[in-house]
Design a protein around this motif. Structure first.
Motif, mmCIF file in Angstrom:
data_model
loop_
_atom_site.group_PDB
_atom_site.id
_atom_site.type_symbol
_atom_site.label_atom_id
_atom_site.label_comp_id
_atom_site.label_asym_id
_atom_site.label_seq_id
_atom_site.Cartn_x
_atom_site.Cartn_y
_atom_site.Cartn_z
ATOM 1 N N TYR A 40 59.246 -35.548 47.760
ATOM 2 C CA TYR A 40 60.226 -35.705 48.832
ATOM 3 C C TYR A 40 61.491 -34.879 48.598
ATOM 4 O O TYR A 40 62.421 -34.925 49.394
ATOM 5 C CB TYR A 40 60.613 -37.180 48.996
ATOM 6 N N GLU A 41 61.535 -34.119 47.519
ATOM 7 C CA GLU A 41 62.702 -33.278 47.201
ATOM 8 C C GLU A 41 62.624 -32.004 48.037
ATOM 9 O O GLU A 41 62.413 -30.901 47.539
ATOM 10 C CB GLU A 41 62.738 -32.973 45.696
ATOM 11 N N LYS A 42 62.802 -32.184 49.352
ATOM 12 C CA LYS A 42 62.707 -31.095 50.323
ATOM 13 C C LYS A 42 63.910 -31.150 51.251
ATOM 14 O O LYS A 42 64.384 -32.240 51.599
ATOM 15 C CB LYS A 42 61.429 -31.224 51.146
ATOM 16 N N GLU A 43 64.366 -29.995 51.679
ATOM 17 C CA GLU A 43 65.567 -29.910 52.502
ATOM 18 C C GLU A 43 65.524 -30.849 53.698
ATOM 19 O O GLU A 43 66.460 -31.629 53.916
ATOM 20 C CB GLU A 43 65.787 -28.469 52.982
ATOM 21 N N GLU A 44 64.472 -30.797 54.497
ATOM 22 C CA GLU A 44 64.447 -31.580 55.734
ATOM 23 C C GLU A 44 64.433 -33.081 55.451
ATOM 24 O O GLU A 44 65.063 -33.860 56.170
ATOM 25 C CB GLU A 44 63.272 -31.172 56.635
ATOM 26 N N VAL A 45 63.738 -33.508 54.410
ATOM 27 C CA VAL A 45 63.691 -34.931 54.051
ATOM 28 C C VAL A 45 65.060 -35.401 53.564
ATOM 29 O O VAL A 45 65.588 -36.416 54.021
ATOM 30 C CB VAL A 45 62.624 -35.169 52.958
ATOM 31 N N LEU A 46 65.636 -34.653 52.641
ATOM 32 C CA LEU A 46 66.948 -35.026 52.090
ATOM 33 C C LEU A 46 68.021 -35.011 53.175
ATOM 34 O O LEU A 46 68.883 -35.894 53.209
ATOM 35 C CB LEU A 46 67.315 -34.098 50.933
ATOM 36 N N TYR A 47 67.955 -34.051 54.070
ATOM 37 C CA TYR A 47 68.918 -33.997 55.178
ATOM 38 C C TYR A 47 68.807 -35.249 56.045
ATOM 39 O O TYR A 47 69.817 -35.865 56.394
ATOM 40 C CB TYR A 47 68.708 -32.736 56.010
ATOM 41 N N ASP A 48 67.577 -35.646 56.394
ATOM 42 C CA ASP A 48 67.385 -36.844 57.229
ATOM 43 C C ASP A 48 67.956 -38.089 56.553
ATOM 44 O O ASP A 48 68.552 -38.934 57.216
ATOM 45 C CB ASP A 48 65.898 -37.063 57.527
ATOM 46 N N ILE A 49 67.784 -38.193 55.249
ATOM 47 C CA ILE A 49 68.282 -39.349 54.498
ATOM 48 C C ILE A 49 69.806 -39.318 54.424
ATOM 49 O O ILE A 49 70.480 -40.326 54.691
ATOM 50 C CB ILE A 49 67.650 -39.398 53.096
ATOM 51 N N VAL A 50 70.366 -38.167 54.076
ATOM 52 C CA VAL A 50 71.821 -38.030 53.944
ATOM 53 C C VAL A 50 72.496 -38.252 55.298
ATOM 54 O O VAL A 50 73.526 -38.929 55.393
ATOM 55 C CB VAL A 50 72.191 -36.660 53.330
ATOM 56 N N GLU A 51 71.932 -37.726 56.355
ATOM 57 C CA GLU A 51 72.494 -37.903 57.700
ATOM 58 C C GLU A 51 72.439 -39.364 58.157
ATOM 59 O O GLU A 51 73.267 -39.792 58.945
ATOM 60 C CB GLU A 51 71.747 -37.028 58.714
ATOM 61 N N LEU A 52 71.483 -40.106 57.659
ATOM 62 C CA LEU A 52 71.362 -41.512 58.015
ATOM 63 C C LEU A 52 72.452 -42.355 57.341
ATOM 64 O O LEU A 52 73.018 -43.256 57.963
ATOM 65 C CB LEU A 52 69.966 -42.023 57.629
ATOM 66 N N ILE A 53 72.793 -42.045 56.102
ATOM 67 C CA ILE A 53 73.728 -42.878 55.347
ATOM 68 C C ILE A 53 75.183 -42.430 55.444
ATOM 69 O O ILE A 53 76.085 -43.259 55.496
ATOM 70 C CB ILE A 53 73.284 -42.995 53.860
ATOM 71 N N THR A 54 75.458 -41.128 55.463
ATOM 72 C CA THR A 54 76.849 -40.665 55.337
ATOM 73 C C THR A 54 77.800 -41.162 56.429
ATOM 74 O O THR A 54 78.955 -41.462 56.102
ATOM 75 C CB THR A 54 76.948 -39.124 55.218
ATOM 76 N N PRO A 55 77.399 -41.309 57.679
ATOM 77 C CA PRO A 55 78.371 -41.790 58.673
ATOM 78 C C PRO A 55 78.891 -43.206 58.403
ATOM 79 O O PRO A 55 79.901 -43.608 58.955
ATOM 80 C CB PRO A 55 77.591 -41.754 59.988
ATOM 81 N N HIS A 56 78.223 -43.952 57.531
ATOM 82 C CA HIS A 56 78.562 -45.352 57.293
ATOM 83 C C HIS A 56 79.263 -45.597 55.959
ATOM 84 O O HIS A 56 79.784 -46.685 55.727
ATOM 85 C CB HIS A 56 77.292 -46.204 57.363
ATOM 86 N N ILE A 57 79.282 -44.608 55.071
ATOM 87 C CA ILE A 57 79.774 -44.827 53.709
ATOM 88 C C ILE A 57 81.254 -45.185 53.669
ATOM 89 O O ILE A 57 81.646 -46.119 52.965
ATOM 90 C CB ILE A 57 79.460 -43.611 52.804
ATOM 91 N N SER A 58 82.088 -44.464 54.405
ATOM 92 C CA SER A 58 83.529 -44.753 54.368
ATOM 93 C C SER A 58 83.817 -46.188 54.787
ATOM 94 O O SER A 58 84.631 -46.869 54.165
ATOM 95 C CB SER A 58 84.297 -43.775 55.254
ATOM 96 N N GLU A 59 83.156 -46.653 55.811
ATOM 97 C CA GLU A 59 83.359 -48.028 56.265
ATOM 98 C C GLU A 59 82.807 -49.031 55.255
ATOM 99 O O GLU A 59 83.445 -50.043 54.962
ATOM 100 C CB GLU A 59 82.679 -48.231 57.625
ATOM 101 N N MET A 60 81.634 -48.754 54.682
ATOM 102 C CA MET A 60 81.014 -49.693 53.752
ATOM 103 C C MET A 60 81.803 -49.827 52.453
ATOM 104 O O MET A 60 81.880 -50.911 51.878
ATOM 105 C CB MET A 60 79.582 -49.262 53.433
ATOM 106 N N LEU A 61 82.390 -48.719 51.971
ATOM 107 C CA LEU A 61 83.086 -48.730 50.683
ATOM 108 C C LEU A 61 84.601 -48.707 50.803
ATOM 109 O O LEU A 61 85.298 -48.915 49.807
ATOM 110 C CB LEU A 61 82.640 -47.527 49.839
ATOM 111 N N GLY A 62 85.118 -48.406 51.983
ATOM 112 C CA GLY A 62 86.566 -48.282 52.145
ATOM 113 C C GLY A 62 87.115 -47.079 51.396
ATOM 114 O O GLY A 62 88.205 -47.130 50.832
ATOM 115 N N CYS A 63 86.384 -45.982 51.421
ATOM 116 C CA CYS A 63 86.757 -44.783 50.659
ATOM 117 C C CYS A 63 87.340 -43.702 51.567
ATOM 118 O O CYS A 63 87.218 -43.771 52.779
ATOM 119 C CB CYS A 63 85.557 -44.248 49.897
#
Length: 185
Positions: free
Chosen positions: A117-140
């Motif tokens: 799964y160490e492929k650009e398109e897979v990693l992009y889909d995963i990162v795009e799914l989580i990153t919009p929520h990180i600041s709110e989840m962690l208060g960072c």
């Protein structure tokens, strides 16, 4: 939304992200015993753990520690479920960095996946799914993630997701300076 009060479940067409469960042990053993995936795991500042778990017993111990860490608010470890095959193919670790370096109050994003799964398109889909929520989840105030210079597919994925290479080093609790970090503000 504080991740330690309620861990969200996030999903897109391909992946589902949720808090790790003990039932994930067998699937995660195939991730953390994958010697080809090991060089992509970020073990900076992890007290010598390189995240290579070759036995079910060792994987169970890691799951126990991850659950304890979540309960204590140290970090959250989410399983990455590939919805097309209904298997856990990796994990995401999230935590808030409290430090005296350039990365103070940044959310740390660690993404561990099986080597297939160490492929650009897979990693992009995963990162795009989580990153919009990180600041709110962690208060960072932003997000950091490590990408070794040989991780070409990973580098393309995070650049596409909006991360930029940082010139700063992450200073570990032992004083060691780690490089290879990328940021998203």
């Amino acid at each position: 939304m504080n991740i330690y009060e309620t861990c969200p479940i996030l999903e897109n067409e391909k992946f589902l992200l949720r808090l790790v469960e003990n039932e994930d042990c067998d699937d995660l053993l195939s991730v953390y015993s994958d010697k080809n995936a090991l060089p992509f795991f970020n073990s900076d500042n992890c007290d010598g753990d390189n995240f290579y778990y070759a036995t079910k017993e060792r994987m169970r111990e890691a799951l126990g520690f991850w659950n304890l860490s979540y309960q204590n608010g140290w970090f959250a470890r989410l399983s990455i479920v590939d919805k097309t095959v209904s298997n856990v193919i990796g994990t995401i670790e999230l935590c808030l960095r409290v430090s005296e370096d350039a990365f103070h109050n940044m959310g740390i994003l660690r993404v561990d996946v099986r080597s297939d799964y160490e492929k650009e398109e897979v990693l992009y889909d995963i990162v795009e799914l989580i990153t919009p929520h990180i600041s709110e989840m962690l208060g960072c105030r932003g997000i950091i993630t490590k990408v070794p210079m040989y991780a070409v597919e990973r580098m393309k994925a995070i650049q596409k997701a909006g991360f930029t290479k940082s010139d700063h080093l992450l200073i570990g609790k032992n004083g060691y300076a780690y490089d290879g970090y990328w940021t998203m503000q």
